[in-house]
Design an enzyme around this catalytic site. Structure first.
Site, PDB file in Angstrom:
ATOM      1  N   GLU A  84       0.814  -1.218   0.000  1.00  0.00           N
ATOM      2  CA  GLU A  84       0.000   0.000   0.000  1.00  0.00           C
ATOM      3  C   GLU A  84       0.844   1.263   0.000  1.00  0.00           C
ATOM      4  OE1 GLU A  84      -3.128   0.417  -0.411  1.00  0.00           O
ATOM      5  OE2 GLU A  84      -3.744  -1.682  -0.371  1.00  0.00           O
ATOM      6  N   GLU A 115       7.219 -22.295   7.923  1.00  0.00           N
ATOM      7  CA  GLU A 115       7.629 -21.446   9.047  1.00  0.00           C
ATOM      8  C   GLU A 115       8.667 -22.113   9.943  1.00  0.00           C
ATOM      9  OE1 GLU A 115       4.881 -21.904  12.886  1.00  0.00           O
ATOM     10  OE2 GLU A 115       3.782 -21.097  11.197  1.00  0.00           O
TER      11      GLU A 115
END
Length: 278
Positions: A84, A115
């Site tokens: 953004e 992970e």
């Protein structure tokens, strides 16, 4: 064996222990009541967040970059905040980046096993050539994600500034961080579902980091998005409104000024200010 009893995000929430027997209205009411605790948890660490903003701003001014690193929800929130920045502040896409365990595919489809690889995190840091001019924010609600810790350790070794963001006390990532951001919103409605309260806390903090830094860099005029990248109809109209608001010019004059400057509200405003300073 991993001891989940030591991780705050893995504790059961007394407020929701019987939630499976509640009405739908009661379910959403309980969720809403718990969500209200998130902002208060973030409020408690505002001084630390402010220090993180100043640290990031300092590195930006030196030409450095900001990297978010996480797995699952944490990784996706970092990417969301990063992508953004270019339309909001006309930044180079390289300036703020998000790294996620499992790579591009993991943005859209869960790859939770990724992970568990600290080497994967270290390799991503090496791949992006982090150095003393950069900042890495390691994001892990549990405070223990191996991928994130591996990346933080490698970034620290390479001289980058390292910030750790977690939602549990005494996180395993602590030794690898120059600055810790520990928000404690409490146990989740569904035990261990950190996409909920922990995720909300994380998003609030990441918003503060980039928004605060961009304000410090002068990319906001008053509370106006002066460096907006006008790439669609809504943003083009926003640019017009910004120029009209700051300068007092008519719509036609503002549109003409924007056209002269390739849609840049900042340059249009600066042209007007230069003319009126004479």
């Amino acid at each position: 064996m991993l001891d989940l009893k030591k991780i705050a995000t893995e504790q059961r929430n007394p407020a929701s222990e019987g939630i499976d027997r509640k009405s739908t209205l009661d379910i959403v009411r309980i969720i809403n009541e718990e969500d209200q605790k998130v902002a208060l948890a973030v409020e408690k660490i505002l001084p630390e967040i402010a220090r993180a903003v100043d640290l990031i701003t300092e590195h930006f001014r030196a030409g450095g970059r900001l990297f978010y690193m996480g797995s699952g929800t944490s990784g996706r929130l970092g990417i969301l905040d990063a992508v953004e920045c270019p339309p909001t502040y006309s930044t180079d896409p390289e300036m703020v980046q998000g790294l996620i365990a499992g790579g591009y595919e993991a943005i859209f489809r869960a790859r939770e096993g990724a992970e568990d690889s600290p080497e994967g995190g270290a390799e991503d840091v090496r791949k992006h050539c982090l150095g003393p001019w950069d900042v890495l924010v390691g994001i892990t609600a549990s405070g223990r994600t191996p991928y994130v810790i591996g990346g933080m350790a490698e970034a620290k070794k390479r001289g980058a500034a390292v910030i750790g963001l977690a939602c549990t006390q005494h996180p395993d990532l602590a030794p690898y961080a120059d600055l810790l951001l520990i928000a404690l919103p409490g146990p989740e409605i569904v035990t261990g579902s950190t996409r909920m309260k922990a995720g909300t806390a994380t998003k609030m903090i990441l918003n503060m980091l980039t928004t605060g830094a961009m304000i410090r860099l002068g990319k906001v005029r008053g509370n106006l998005m002066i460096d907006v990248k006008a790439t669609n109809a809504k943003l083009q109209e926003r640019a017009v409104q910004i120029v009209m608001t700051v300068t007092g010019l008519s719509r036609a004059e503002s549109e003409a000024a924007l056209q002269r400057h390739g849609g840049s509200a900042r340059l249009a405003v600066e042209e007007w200010e230069a003319a009126h300073d004479k």
